[in-house]
Design an enzyme around this catalytic site. Sequence first.
Site, short mmCIF file in Angstrom:
data_model
loop_
_atom_site.label_atom_id
_atom_site.label_comp_id
_atom_site.label_asym_id
_atom_site.label_seq_id
_atom_site.Cartn_x
_atom_site.Cartn_y
_atom_site.Cartn_z
N THR A 108 2.63 9.14 -1.71
CA THR A 108 2.96 7.81 -1.20
C THR A 108 3.24 6.91 -2.39
O THR A 108 2.34 6.61 -3.19
CB THR A 108 1.81 7.23 -0.36
OG1 THR A 108 1.53 8.12 0.73
CG2 THR A 108 2.18 5.86 0.19
N LYS A 184 6.84 5.83 5.34
CA LYS A 184 5.44 6.16 5.04
C LYS A 184 4.65 4.89 4.76
O LYS A 184 3.46 4.79 5.13
CB LYS A 184 5.37 7.11 3.84
CG LYS A 184 3.95 7.53 3.45
CD LYS A 184 3.25 8.31 4.56
CE LYS A 184 1.79 8.63 4.25
NZ LYS A 184 1.59 9.51 3.11
N LYS A 252 -4.64 1.61 -3.00
CA LYS A 252 -3.31 1.79 -3.59
C LYS A 252 -2.20 1.63 -2.55
O LYS A 252 -1.22 0.91 -2.77
CB LYS A 252 -3.24 3.18 -4.24
CG LYS A 252 -1.91 3.52 -4.90
CD LYS A 252 -0.99 4.35 -4.03
CE LYS A 252 -1.58 5.70 -3.69
NZ LYS A 252 -0.61 6.55 -2.92
#
Length: 313
Positions: A108, A184, A252
């Site tokens: 990701t 995503k 994150k």
Amino acid sequence: MTKKVAVVGLGSMGLGIAQTLLRAGFETIGCDLNEQILRDFATAGGISVSSPGEIDADCDAVLVVVVNDEQAKSVIFGQDSGDIELLLEDDGVAYNLDPGTVVLGCSTVPPDFARRCALRLEEHGIFYLDTPISGGAAKAAEGQLSIMASGAPEAFERAATVLDTIAETVHRLGDSAGAGSTFKMINQLLAGVHIAAASEAMSFGIKCGLDPQKLYQVITHSAGCSWMFENRVPRILDGDYTPHSAVDIFVKDLHIVQEKAANEHFPLPMATAASQLFTMATSMGMGRLDDSAVAKVYASMSNIALPQPKEAD
């Protein structure tokens, strides 16, 4: 047909992917810094290397399954590659790869990073598929991942056997890198919010005196249930925060969401609240615990006792 592949990053997801490819008959190279994992992978029939620069030039495909864009940049372009230029260094996997190889970016990462990777690799005749994955360690080990993919049609064609082997569903989302990572990013927004909401609901229920086991049973058969509630709450009920997906991952990922939203001047009240919760968990020393450990933040703030691990007989 793709015959030789490499998987860089043998964590919970990457190891499952590498094992799936091995079982399917691919000559599979596994790359990781963990020496024990490398020994175990070699024992299982794989080829183990400790540096991306050691990966064979004649690999048909290289899957990069690391934590973030900084790690991905180091793996692909080398540890000393510049932030903007992405220069090829001899310790990066792309330095030795033959033209026509497909690099699959499974992490990701910000959409712009995926686009820059594709452009830079294209200059060297290497294809880049933007292929972030979803499904968790169990799905990775079963070859049933969901992949949000975008890239050149020829790259899809060259990597088709790999994708078909590791995924239950491959969503083809465009002919250029960046689209897959954008999809995503939205998925991670929802996942983070749902985990935070599940932790909040369970903690509030316990504060109200409800039996947590019965609460789980009721909610999983009611309209308030979500996939994340059903998947994560059993970990809270067991008091087992062994990381399947760590708190730091969502710190994150939700930062990626917030950074993109700031560029688009888009408000994110739900995602921002969830991001703060995960950040609080990290600041309390829980960054490497399972992401369901955000329930511990509520427990700390409201003075409640979460379920504890059962003692072994």
